[in-house]
Design an enzyme around this catalytic site. Sequence first.
Site, PDB file in Angstrom:
ATOM      1  N   ASN A   9      24.229 -47.872 -75.591  1.00  0.00           N
ATOM      2  CA  ASN A   9      23.574 -47.768 -74.611  1.00  0.00           C
ATOM      3  C   ASN A   9      22.947 -46.955 -75.062  1.00  0.00           C
ATOM      4  OD1 ASN A   9      22.171 -46.992 -72.156  1.00  0.00           O
ATOM      5  ND2 ASN A   9      23.814 -45.337 -71.495  1.00  0.00           N
ATOM      6  N   LYS A  11      19.631 -45.775 -73.812  1.00  0.00           N
ATOM      7  CA  LYS A  11      19.041 -45.461 -72.616  1.00  0.00           C
ATOM      8  C   LYS A  11      17.723 -44.712 -73.153  1.00  0.00           C
ATOM      9  CE  LYS A  11      23.340 -42.268 -72.121  1.00  0.00           C
ATOM     10  NZ  LYS A  11      23.997 -40.702 -72.241  1.00  0.00           N
ATOM     11  N   HIS A  94      26.541 -46.220 -64.308  1.00  0.00           N
ATOM     12  CA  HIS A  94      26.464 -45.043 -65.004  1.00  0.00           C
ATOM     13  C   HIS A  94      26.054 -43.703 -64.256  1.00  0.00           C
ATOM     14  CE1 HIS A  94      25.143 -42.298 -68.256  1.00  0.00           C
ATOM     15  NE2 HIS A  94      26.443 -43.520 -69.329  1.00  0.00           N
ATOM     16  N   GLU A  96      24.589 -41.304 -65.314  1.00  0.00           N
ATOM     17  CA  GLU A  96      23.438 -40.703 -64.839  1.00  0.00           C
ATOM     18  C   GLU A  96      22.162 -41.956 -63.470  1.00  0.00           C
ATOM     19  OE1 GLU A  96      22.300 -41.774 -68.864  1.00  0.00           O
ATOM     20  OE2 GLU A  96      23.478 -39.836 -69.144  1.00  0.00           O
ATOM     21  N   GLU A 166      34.208 -43.923 -67.874  1.00  0.00           N
ATOM     22  CA  GLU A 166      33.285 -43.273 -68.207  1.00  0.00           C
ATOM     23  C   GLU A 166      34.039 -41.309 -68.324  1.00  0.00           C
ATOM     24  OE1 GLU A 166      29.833 -44.793 -71.276  1.00  0.00           O
ATOM     25  OE2 GLU A 166      29.404 -44.960 -68.853  1.00  0.00           O
ATOM     26  N   GLY A 172      28.318 -37.479 -73.799  1.00  0.00           N
ATOM     27  CA  GLY A 172      27.062 -36.041 -73.872  1.00  0.00           C
ATOM     28  C   GLY A 172      26.732 -35.616 -74.105  1.00  0.00           C
ATOM     29  N   SER A 211      30.826 -39.310 -75.437  1.00  0.00           N
ATOM     30  CA  SER A 211      31.271 -39.291 -76.974  1.00  0.00           C
ATOM     31  C   SER A 211      32.561 -39.687 -77.662  1.00  0.00           C
ATOM     32  CB  SER A 211      31.392 -37.621 -76.500  1.00  0.00           C
ATOM     33  OG  SER A 211      30.494 -36.974 -76.115  1.00  0.00           O
TER      34      SER A 211
HETATM   35  P1  PGA Z   1      27.662 -40.919 -75.575  1.00  0.00           P
HETATM   36  O1  PGA Z   1      27.250 -41.676 -74.003  1.00  0.00           O
HETATM   37  O2  PGA Z   1      28.508 -41.792 -76.047  1.00  0.00           O
HETATM   38  O3  PGA Z   1      26.070 -40.094 -75.769  1.00  0.00           O
HETATM   39  O4  PGA Z   1      28.587 -39.654 -74.425  1.00  0.00           O
HETATM   40  C1  PGA Z   1      28.235 -42.595 -73.075  1.00  0.00           C
HETATM   41  C2  PGA Z   1      27.073 -43.485 -72.601  1.00  0.00           C
HETATM   42  O5  PGA Z   1      26.393 -42.617 -71.607  1.00  0.00           O
HETATM   43  O6  PGA Z   1      27.807 -44.179 -71.984  1.00  0.00           O
END
Ligand code: PGA
Length: 248
Positions: A9, A11, A94, A96, A166, A172, A211
């Site tokens: 992803n 982003k 997601h 976000e 997640e 993140g 992460s």
């Molecule tokens: P990350 O993001 O690996 O940077 O924690 C995962 C995601 O948001 O799908």
Amino acid sequence: MRQVIIAGNWKMNTSKEEADTLVMGILSGMADVKSKVIVCVPSPYMSQVEALIVHSQLNLGAQNLNINASGAFTGEISADMIKDFGVQYVIVGHSERRSLYGETDEIVAQKVQVALDNNLTPLFCIGELLEDRESGNTQVIVSKQIQAVIDQVGIDAFKNIIVAYEPVWAIGTGVTATPQQAQDTHVFIRSMLAEHDADIAQTTPILYGGSMNLSNAAELLNCKDIDGGLIGGASLKAQDFLQICKAG
Ligand code: PGA
């Protein structure tokens, strides 16, 4: 036996040039990758990535879609538009999108429906906030998120859905769920699906995200009920992403 799926992803990251470099870097190391690999790229770069991955094992994904087919929805992107670029997968729900753009469980469920109606495979994201985990509410939150989608599309539709668990506190942040925490929640998700259909519970891929990186991927992917990963930060470095793809 469920196939391992690793999805990147990106982003809102990369430039036009960086997108090319990243995809070519991933392609150069794909020969010995056995997992299914998906890159969910920013919309403006879909066309160039589509051209680079043609005839390769890499699959193209989008990061969002609108529930409407077309019309006055400034800034939005439709299922037909992403399909024009050979997209087969789309991230839906997601955290976000849920927290920054107000996507409720019901909107997410509608997006899953629209994706399925358009023969796109949704990467349906669920996960609890830190306060939910600390107050012992992880299962309550996750089951509410899943139930909204079951209510909308029915359990049979999970044949064409990839679930991504997640935990929001792990996205993140550099704080990864322990393999045991992730495995326990994946078992819970599977048990919830099994209340509706035992076969679907066994065949639905459930990815972990939050992460995941090259130092923790193998341990997480070794867990019985973790079928792959949704990778944010570590998907922006071709070599790291490839190592994760090979860890599965
Ligand atoms: P990350 O993001 O690996 O940077 O924690 C995962 C995601 O948001 O799908």
